[in-house]
Design an enzyme around this catalytic site. Sequence first.
Site, mmCIF file in Angstrom:
data_model
loop_
_atom_site.group_PDB
_atom_site.id
_atom_site.type_symbol
_atom_site.label_atom_id
_atom_site.label_comp_id
_atom_site.label_asym_id
_atom_site.label_seq_id
_atom_site.Cartn_x
_atom_site.Cartn_y
_atom_site.Cartn_z
ATOM 1 N N ASP A 57 -37.339 9.527 -94.405
ATOM 2 C CA ASP A 57 -36.892 9.644 -93.029
ATOM 3 C C ASP A 57 -35.363 9.462 -93.032
ATOM 4 O O ASP A 57 -34.751 9.205 -94.075
ATOM 5 C CB ASP A 57 -37.615 8.656 -92.112
ATOM 6 C CG ASP A 57 -37.610 9.150 -90.663
ATOM 7 O OD1 ASP A 57 -36.775 10.019 -90.326
ATOM 8 O OD2 ASP A 57 -38.443 8.693 -89.854
HETATM 9 C C1 BGC Z 1 -37.383 10.341 -87.070
HETATM 10 C C2 BGC Z 1 -38.195 11.474 -87.666
HETATM 11 C C3 BGC Z 1 -37.428 12.764 -87.580
HETATM 12 C C4 BGC Z 1 -36.092 12.583 -88.265
HETATM 13 C C5 BGC Z 1 -35.261 13.844 -88.292
HETATM 14 C C6 BGC Z 1 -35.961 10.301 -87.593
HETATM 15 O O1 BGC Z 1 -35.181 9.406 -86.887
HETATM 16 O O2 BGC Z 1 -38.030 9.131 -87.350
HETATM 17 O O3 BGC Z 1 -39.423 11.576 -87.016
HETATM 18 O O4 BGC Z 1 -38.169 13.813 -88.152
HETATM 19 O O5 BGC Z 1 -35.373 11.576 -87.583
HETATM 20 O O6 BGC Z 1 -34.769 14.163 -87.054
#
Ligand code: BGC
Length: 744
Positions: free
Chosen positions: A289
């Site tokens: 993530d």
């Molecule tokens: C979130 C994810 C997301 C990623 C990319 C993160 O902060 O937890 O769900 O896919 O950002 O935007």
Amino acid sequence: MRGRGFRVRHVLLALVAGLSFTAGAAPDARAKARTQARVEALLSAMTLEEKLGQLQQLDGFSEGHPRAEHATMIRQGRLGSTLNVRGAKTTNELQRIAMEQSRLGIPVLFAFDVIHGYRTIFPVPLAETATWDPTIAERAAHVAAIESTAVGLKWTFAPMVDIARDPRWGRIVEGSGEDPYLGSLFARARVKGFQGDDMAAPDRVMACAKHWVGYGAGEGGRDYNTTEISEHALREVYFPPFKAAVEAGVGTFMSAFNDLNGVPATANPFTLRRILKEQWNFDGFVVSDYESVKETIAHGLAADAKDAARYSLLAGLDMEMVSRTYAEHLPALLDEGEVAMTAVDDAVRRILTKKAELGLFERPYTDESREARDLDRPEYHRLAREAAGKSVVLLKNERDVLPLRKSLGSVALIGPLANDKQAPLGSWLGDGRSEPVVTVLEGLRAKLPGANRVRFVKGVEVEGSGLDQIEQAVEAAKASDVAVLVLGERSDMSGEAASRSRIDLPGRQQDLLRAVLATGKPVVLVLMSGRPLALEWEVANTPAVVQAWFGGTQAGHGLADVLMGDLEPHGKLPVTFPRAVGQIPIYYNHKNTGRPPDPNNKYSSKYIDLSSDPLFPFGYGLTYSKFELADLKIENTEIRAGEPVRASVKITNSGIRRATEVVQLYLRDHAASVTRPVKELKAYRRVYLEPGETKLVTFELAYTELGFHDRDMRYVVEPGMFSLIAGLHSATGLESTFRLLKAR
Ligand code: BGC
């Protein structure tokens, strides 16, 4: 530089073309062998820097542009993937650099959070799950894939399949709620909708099951918070939707932000390597993530960025999102023998394989004319309207206030969300635009044309006390036949980093409702929210209550279809609605305890100041008609090992409208070597019945569905007494027992 790149590619292509072992193999096996050969040839030609480039994903700007360094890095083979960069022309320009100017011509993989629509926005995932119709989720995901590929994207960070038992957690809105079975059905449907049978097709994108794993169980419902989850609970509750995604062929996983049992999920070898890659044979890759590799330092696992890279790569984390610990520290870690090249190669291989399966080597570019053609098409909006309507859950309907009669004189439409174009888009809105969003006001006006038939008063703001039109709202209600109040949360009050400690109506919304109720007019309360709200008082005092969630681009039309009875209510709650925050976590598939709640026994498991029952149970949702179940019959009440259980139940529409209901089948295992939940959803069927009609609904549960993970984490089916419970929601139903015989 350019000439050398061309030569290397030429040799590789020749190598792939000349493979003789593919001849005569089945088409699938041949394609696989070709992909493998291409990947191995590339791998053996790659420098370490180029390998690490494939493991790096960087963020562009939110409106879709790349950052200045991206082009250079792509040219040098140091950047394999981006997120947020989009637009057919923009992605083509970058792709051209990768294909024509980088040494090996490896395409870039463009990713974006397309969660419930790209331009045409569908109901938020929790709402979509309330349809209990995975085919809607599949079709919606396909539309999202068409729109995404039209702007150069080939990878979405969806579906989010985290089980959530805590409505304080803002991200409950992004998933399918609390149930592993329903969650698995929707996980499968969404993966299929995004990827189709062949994700290389021009209208398909690669999916990503996230967040692996346990993210929904953060303590106190606080986002990013620590989780302690037993392996048993992981296997029984949190893993199943991920497993379903793997079985559906999902291309990627995203690791979660949370610390899981003392090891951050992003660097957790048990979940990443042992379970996912070894036990489940997942052949895709795992992306971290956002900066979660680096965050293992803040967690207190890694001592520094180098340590973070080592922990994560060794655990099985393949691609690093945004932070750059792999690119910066793997060279030294390799030199020092802390990390083996085989570990790096395995990650690169997985990523290149998916790029090949996506057809990016053959078709790296997007047809730029599609952007004008393939977004926001009327048929997508029709599906969005159907989805919005079918996700609406009727929670209460005393005195048949609903559906509203077409002959009605006028409606007072009141509330801060009644004409809000932003809220229905939810917290992940892709490239959704607010102008085309159909508000409740627009939806109702389309149904009730004519001057002054819908009197709109905003009343108050969602939060704070900046607006006071309570008196005007009361006047409008008095002047109308019925008042519809649209209350709830703004879209930014759920989603990421939007946990709430109170899940009531914010601001002065309850005051507004009280004042309108005092007029004595019939009142319909429409709730827009990304989570269950704890509204004991509101529900007790309002004759009709409807959960409308955030319904997407066509929210207003979908809701109006239900309010006016043009569409029968379809929705069922995918998650328990608590009476108060103090009951959380509250979910239907809980354990019985040694002292189940008993009003006549003080020393039973309950509260002294509140019932332990929820406000609305999982699976709940009324119709405009009345249904009754009768005659639950189990065909074979003594089951031998390997045999399925067959059951049937009669359902009658005893009301006066044609309507649809969902017959739900739950299982209880009365005694087992590990205590089992009081019930678990195992199957359900939707039926349409004319007034007075009766239908026989049949179920067949496979023998393997009677099992669970035992103390040694083996999946077993144990003999003994079971119940089947057939109901219209999870709280009550008809019950009948059967016995599973010991194997002889
Ligand atoms: C979130 C994810 C997301 C990623 C990319 C993160 O902060 O937890 O769900 O896919 O950002 O935007």
